[in-house]
Design a protein around this motif. Structure first.
Motif, mmCIF file in Angstrom:
data_model
loop_
_atom_site.group_PDB
_atom_site.id
_atom_site.type_symbol
_atom_site.label_atom_id
_atom_site.label_comp_id
_atom_site.label_asym_id
_atom_site.label_seq_id
_atom_site.Cartn_x
_atom_site.Cartn_y
_atom_site.Cartn_z
ATOM 1 N N SER A 20 0.833 -1.204 0.000
ATOM 2 C CA SER A 20 0.000 0.000 0.000
ATOM 3 C C SER A 20 0.871 1.258 0.000
ATOM 4 O O SER A 20 0.664 2.168 -0.808
ATOM 5 C CB SER A 20 -0.948 -0.002 1.196
ATOM 6 O OG SER A 20 -0.231 0.012 2.409
ATOM 7 N N GLU A 39 10.134 3.218 6.853
ATOM 8 C CA GLU A 39 9.856 1.793 7.086
ATOM 9 C C GLU A 39 10.683 1.330 8.291
ATOM 10 O O GLU A 39 11.883 1.554 8.354
ATOM 11 C CB GLU A 39 10.214 1.005 5.820
ATOM 12 C CG GLU A 39 10.347 -0.501 6.001
ATOM 13 C CD GLU A 39 9.093 -1.190 6.529
ATOM 14 O OE1 GLU A 39 7.991 -0.927 6.018
ATOM 15 O OE2 GLU A 39 9.227 -1.992 7.487
ATOM 16 N N ASN A 48 7.206 -8.129 6.252
ATOM 17 C CA ASN A 48 5.921 -8.378 5.586
ATOM 18 C C ASN A 48 5.670 -9.859 5.355
ATOM 19 O O ASN A 48 6.587 -10.609 5.042
ATOM 20 C CB ASN A 48 5.908 -7.614 4.265
ATOM 21 C CG ASN A 48 6.367 -6.165 4.468
ATOM 22 O OD1 ASN A 48 7.544 -5.925 4.703
ATOM 23 N ND2 ASN A 48 5.454 -5.240 4.417
ATOM 24 N N PHE A 50 2.644 -12.656 3.681
ATOM 25 C CA PHE A 50 1.359 -12.932 3.028
ATOM 26 C C PHE A 50 1.259 -14.425 2.781
ATOM 27 O O PHE A 50 2.093 -15.198 3.263
ATOM 28 C CB PHE A 50 1.190 -12.096 1.756
ATOM 29 C CG PHE A 50 1.851 -12.624 0.513
ATOM 30 C CD1 PHE A 50 3.069 -13.271 0.570
ATOM 31 C CD2 PHE A 50 1.236 -12.466 -0.723
ATOM 32 C CE1 PHE A 50 3.671 -13.746 -0.601
ATOM 33 C CE2 PHE A 50 1.824 -12.942 -1.880
ATOM 34 C CZ PHE A 50 3.039 -13.575 -1.815
ATOM 35 N N GLY A 51 0.225 -14.869 2.028
ATOM 36 C CA GLY A 51 0.062 -16.290 1.773
ATOM 37 C C GLY A 51 1.005 -16.738 0.683
ATOM 38 O O GLY A 51 1.917 -17.540 0.904
ATOM 39 N N ARG A 53 0.239 -15.593 -3.248
ATOM 40 C CA ARG A 53 -0.012 -15.204 -4.632
ATOM 41 C C ARG A 53 -0.533 -13.780 -4.740
ATOM 42 O O ARG A 53 -1.216 -13.274 -3.860
ATOM 43 C CB ARG A 53 -0.967 -16.182 -5.277
ATOM 44 C CG ARG A 53 -2.346 -15.750 -4.961
ATOM 45 C CD ARG A 53 -3.310 -15.698 -6.035
ATOM 46 N NE ARG A 53 -4.334 -16.664 -5.674
ATOM 47 C CZ ARG A 53 -4.906 -17.434 -6.542
ATOM 48 N NH1 ARG A 53 -4.616 -17.351 -7.802
ATOM 49 N NH2 ARG A 53 -5.805 -18.291 -6.161
ATOM 50 N N VAL A 133 8.215 5.012 12.906
ATOM 51 C CA VAL A 133 7.453 6.217 13.235
ATOM 52 C C VAL A 133 6.844 5.995 14.620
ATOM 53 O O VAL A 133 6.114 5.026 14.841
ATOM 54 C CB VAL A 133 6.343 6.486 12.201
ATOM 55 C CG1 VAL A 133 5.425 7.607 12.672
ATOM 56 C CG2 VAL A 133 6.948 6.813 10.847
ATOM 57 N N ASP A 304 -4.021 -2.603 4.636
ATOM 58 C CA ASP A 304 -4.519 -3.391 5.771
ATOM 59 C C ASP A 304 -4.980 -2.510 6.934
ATOM 60 O O ASP A 304 -5.907 -2.874 7.662
ATOM 61 C CB ASP A 304 -3.420 -4.323 6.298
ATOM 62 C CG ASP A 304 -3.373 -5.648 5.556
ATOM 63 O OD1 ASP A 304 -4.083 -5.795 4.548
ATOM 64 O OD2 ASP A 304 -2.617 -6.538 5.998
ATOM 65 N N GLY A 318 -5.147 -9.314 -0.718
ATOM 66 C CA GLY A 318 -4.898 -8.096 0.026
ATOM 67 C C GLY A 318 -3.854 -7.239 -0.673
ATOM 68 O O GLY A 318 -3.914 -6.025 -0.642
ATOM 69 N N VAL A 319 -2.903 -7.896 -1.333
ATOM 70 C CA VAL A 319 -1.783 -7.155 -1.911
ATOM 71 C C VAL A 319 -2.268 -6.223 -3.024
ATOM 72 O O VAL A 319 -1.880 -5.061 -3.083
ATOM 73 C CB VAL A 319 -0.689 -8.123 -2.426
ATOM 74 C CG1 VAL A 319 0.427 -7.364 -3.116
ATOM 75 C CG2 VAL A 319 -0.120 -8.937 -1.268
HETATM 76 C C1 FAD Z 1 -1.322 -15.510 6.208
HETATM 77 C C2 FAD Z 1 -1.709 -14.475 5.184
HETATM 78 C C3 FAD Z 1 -1.965 -14.862 3.892
HETATM 79 C C4 FAD Z 1 -2.275 -13.903 2.929
HETATM 80 N N1 FAD Z 1 -2.374 -14.304 1.641
HETATM 81 C C5 FAD Z 1 -2.480 -13.390 0.672
HETATM 82 C C6 FAD Z 1 -2.352 -13.769 -0.681
HETATM 83 O O1 FAD Z 1 -2.032 -14.916 -1.020
HETATM 84 N N2 FAD Z 1 -2.553 -12.826 -1.632
HETATM 85 C C7 FAD Z 1 -2.817 -11.524 -1.304
HETATM 86 O O2 FAD Z 1 -2.978 -10.706 -2.213
HETATM 87 N N3 FAD Z 1 -2.911 -11.137 -0.014
HETATM 88 C C8 FAD Z 1 -2.736 -12.027 0.979
HETATM 89 N N4 FAD Z 1 -2.763 -11.626 2.288
HETATM 90 C C9 FAD Z 1 -3.037 -10.210 2.604
HETATM 91 C C10 FAD Z 1 -1.845 -9.314 2.287
HETATM 92 O O3 FAD Z 1 -0.688 -9.861 2.825
HETATM 93 C C11 FAD Z 1 -2.026 -7.908 2.882
HETATM 94 O O4 FAD Z 1 -3.324 -7.452 2.653
HETATM 95 C C12 FAD Z 1 -1.034 -6.906 2.275
HETATM 96 O O5 FAD Z 1 0.268 -7.394 2.288
HETATM 97 C C13 FAD Z 1 -1.138 -5.586 3.049
HETATM 98 O O6 FAD Z 1 -0.214 -4.621 2.603
HETATM 99 P P1 FAD Z 1 -0.017 -3.304 3.471
HETATM 100 O O7 FAD Z 1 0.933 -2.443 2.715
HETATM 101 O O8 FAD Z 1 -1.319 -2.726 3.837
HETATM 102 O O9 FAD Z 1 0.619 -3.797 4.845
HETATM 103 P P2 FAD Z 1 2.050 -4.425 5.188
HETATM 104 O O10 FAD Z 1 2.590 -5.230 4.073
HETATM 105 O O11 FAD Z 1 1.912 -5.067 6.505
HETATM 106 O O12 FAD Z 1 2.995 -3.139 5.310
HETATM 107 C C14 FAD Z 1 3.006 -2.298 6.425
HETATM 108 C C15 FAD Z 1 4.423 -1.806 6.588
HETATM 109 O O13 FAD Z 1 4.473 -0.759 7.540
HETATM 110 C C16 FAD Z 1 5.596 -0.921 8.360
HETATM 111 N N5 FAD Z 1 5.296 -0.240 9.615
HETATM 112 C C17 FAD Z 1 4.317 -0.517 10.504
HETATM 113 N N6 FAD Z 1 4.330 0.359 11.525
HETATM 114 C C18 FAD Z 1 5.341 1.218 11.268
HETATM 115 C C19 FAD Z 1 5.864 2.348 11.959
HETATM 116 N N7 FAD Z 1 5.331 2.755 13.116
HETATM 117 N N8 FAD Z 1 6.913 3.000 11.421
HETATM 118 C C20 FAD Z 1 7.469 2.581 10.239
HETATM 119 N N9 FAD Z 1 7.015 1.518 9.547
HETATM 120 C C21 FAD Z 1 5.964 0.850 10.052
HETATM 121 C C22 FAD Z 1 5.750 -2.413 8.489
HETATM 122 O O14 FAD Z 1 7.064 -2.775 8.861
HETATM 123 C C23 FAD Z 1 5.355 -2.892 7.097
HETATM 124 O O15 FAD Z 1 6.459 -3.003 6.235
HETATM 125 C C24 FAD Z 1 -2.425 -12.544 3.281
HETATM 126 C C25 FAD Z 1 -2.194 -12.158 4.597
HETATM 127 C C26 FAD Z 1 -1.811 -13.099 5.546
HETATM 128 C C27 FAD Z 1 -1.501 -12.651 6.919
#
Ligand code: FAD
Lengths: 432, 95
Positions: A20, A39, A48, A50-51, A53, A133, A304, A318-319
């Motif tokens: 995101s 980060e 990070n 995920f599952g 795909r 942060v 997320d 979610g990705v």
């Molecule tokens: C078990 C599992 C299986 C999944 N399978 C899939 C799948 O197969 N396909 C799919 O599309 N989605 C899947 N998802 C969902 C997907 O992983 C997430 O929806 C997606 O990765 C979210 O991206 P994001 O950028 O919102 O969050 P994140 O990838 O969690 O990124 C948040 C980032 O913020 C950073 N951060 C947090 N707080 C701070 C702070 N205070 N200061 C600085 N940095 C900070 C973290 O270190 C992290 O790098 C799965 C999730 C799980 C848990």
């Protein structure tokens, strides 16, 4: 990356380099904005999970040459859904014959995000890693920047891409923390196996991958499921279960993947492999209440942290939603910049972009199904009776077996009747 | 080497960590004394919450996977949950 002095001013600060945050950073930097991503991980991708795909549509739209350059492991051309009881497994498979079919691919999220961050940097974004942060700063009732690692960073707007633990958004009063019925816990292992072994055992071509979901046994028959994805020379296997059910049923979450691996079906797929990593992460199961809580004066929430995950039982996404919500936040910031104001009203453009996007349309369409699918009967009684029925039909012994009778027997063994089964089937169909 | 079935300790041992000297999660054990359910002891995917023979809860932050489950699962608000300092904690490579 260039050295940074404290109190430097940016057009936009993005908290978190997940899909995101990087979607927002890539897009804003492309528009020429002075963007800083902060980060906490020592390098991009190190926090990070995920599952396995990723759906490619949004990346193809935004990044030129995506299919050629991205660190793609395998293109998913086989989808499998497996009903599983303590001993047996019944699988439905979709095998796509066209080897040009490229809808989703398997990847290591850590590697994929590192690649995305390079693309954002090529556009001119600054990415500061190893820095957390600690606080979002407010001045005159407007978000004005962040405090991170002891330094103050100022910006016109802050995009909160902190992921599933919305600590900063919670402390700001934008949202409540999750309750156990609103999240699932996902646990997984990555298992190294030779490429040829994976292709032989899972019946795959050279760049071809499988995405397989399992219901029943992996969660001890509770709402949720198991998953398996193939990389080039590793297999990801894991389990996702709603936290409320894990708590109520005292599920040993720390051993749940190992128990899944002991099932004869899984055992024969993975034997001889070695575990190279064990990880866990929460999955949002319901989006944040009101869309107008996702933005405020100088502030936007994406990914997320906003609850943008679609988990339909047979698909978990979610990705792509995270990345696209970041892109939409970036479009909002561009418009606000053009208009010269970052008020809540100006940023409400984010809400209309979200409403017109696949994100909110799909989440809303799925909303009703969610309630129906969070029902133990599906994962327990139905899984067992369908499996039992099919097994009975295929088992030859002295009993004469008529379809309907065998089905009724299997339903009854699992405390179901034909009438309740028909009713439940209609409810599910009406809500999916 | 084949490591087909592994204990939770063995699995955590395969991960990379950059461990901070100070714990990033603080547990108020006084609250735990009156907790009957103790969901942390089974829902933590790293099994970092354990109970000793006297019924006291113990927590070790070092193998933490930073998922956040304990914070949400604790029915009594005994878990003061934060991510580790920047650059510290779990370091995933293949997830
Ligand atoms: C078990 C599992 C299986 C999944 N399978 C899939 C799948 O197969 N396909 C799919 O599309 N989605 C899947 N998802 C969902 C997907 O992983 C997430 O929806 C997606 O990765 C979210 O991206 P994001 O950028 O919102 O969050 P994140 O990838 O969690 O990124 C948040 C980032 O913020 C950073 N951060 C947090 N707080 C701070 C702070 N205070 N200061 C600085 N940095 C900070 C973290 O270190 C992290 O790098 C799965 C999730 C799980 C848990």
């Amino acid at each position: 990356m260039r050295p940074m002095t404290s109190e430097e001013h940016f057009d936009a600060i993005i908290i978190g380099a997940g899909a995101s945050g990087l979607g927002a950073a890539y897009t804003l930097a492309k528009y020429g904005f002075n963007v800083l991503v902060i980060e906490r991980g020592e390098r991009v991708g190190s926090k990070n999970v995920f599952g396995g795909r990723i759906y490619s549509h949004v990346f193809e739209k935004v990044i030129d040459g995506f299919n050629r350059e991205a660190p793609i492991e395998r293109w998913v051309r086989k989808e499998r859904l497996t009903l599983m009881d303590d001993n047996d497994a019944l699988t439905l498979e979709l095998s796509v014959g066209n080897d040009e079919y490229r809808n989703s691919f398997t990847a290591y999220l850590s590697k994929f995000l590192r690649w995305l961050s390079k693309k954002a940097e090529e556009n001119g974004a600054f990415i500061l890693t190893g820095t957390k942060v600690d606080k979002v700063l407010i001045e005159n009732n407007k978000v004005s920047g962040v405090l991170a690692g002891g330094d103050v960073f100022k910006a016109d707007v802050v995009i909160d891409a902190e992921g599933v633990n919305p600590i900063l958004a919670r402390d700001l009063g934008f949202r409540d923390d999750w309750k156990p019925h609103e999240v699932a816990i996902g646990v997984k292992e990555v298992i190294k196996l030779p490429k040829e072994v994976i292709e032989d055992r899972l019946n795959l071509g050279d760049d071809e991958g499988v995405a397989q979901l399992f219901i029943g046994y992996p969660t001890k028959y509770l709402p949720g499921g198991g998953f398996l994805y193939t990389n080039k020379d590793s297999v990801t296997i894991g389990v996702v279960v709603r936290l409320e059910h894990a708590i109520r049923n005292r599920l040993p979450v720390y051993d749940i993947v190992e128990i899944f691996k002991r099932h004869p079906y899984v055992h024969s797929l993975l034997k001889g492999g070695s575990v190279i990593e064990y990880s866990a992460h929460l999955v949002p199961e319901v989006p944040m209440g009101n869309l107008d809580q996702l933005y405020g004066d100088g502030f936007l929430i994406v990914g997320d942290a906003a609850g943008f995950v679609l988990n339909t039982g047979i698909i978990i996404r979610g990705v792509d939603l995270a990345f696209w919500s970041g892109v939409l936040a970036a479009e909002t910031v561009k418009k606000a910049h053009d208009e010269g104001k970052y008020t809540k009203e100006a940023l409400s453009y984010y809400e209309s972009l979200l409403r017109n996007s696949f994100i909110i349309k799909e989440l809303q369409a799925y909303n009703k199904a969610n309630a129906v699918l969070n029902n133990n009967t599906i994962y327990n009684n139905y899984v067992k009776s369908i499996l039992g029925f099919v097994k009975d039909i295929y088992t030859v012994d002295d009993n004469v077996k008529k379809m309907l009778g065998t089905m009724l027997n299997s339903l009854h063994r699992n405390n179901l009747t034909l009438v309740t089964a028909m009713k439940d089937l209609i409810t599910v169909l009406l809500n999916l | 080497m084949s490591n087909e079935y592994l204990s939770i300790e063995e699995r955590l041992g395969l991960n990379s960590y950059i461990i901070d000297k100070e714990p990033h999660i603080k547990v108020n054990y006084e609250i735990c004394k009156n907790c009957v359910e103790k969901p942390c002891t089974y829902v933590c995917p790293a099994r970092l919450y354990t109970v000793d023979e006297y019924g006291n809860v113990h927590f070790n932050y070092e193998g933490c996977l930073e998922c956040g489950t304990c914070r949400i699962a604790c029915p009594h608000g005994a878990v003061d949950w934060n991510y580790p300092k920047g650059g510290k904690g779990i370091h995933y490579q293949f997830s």
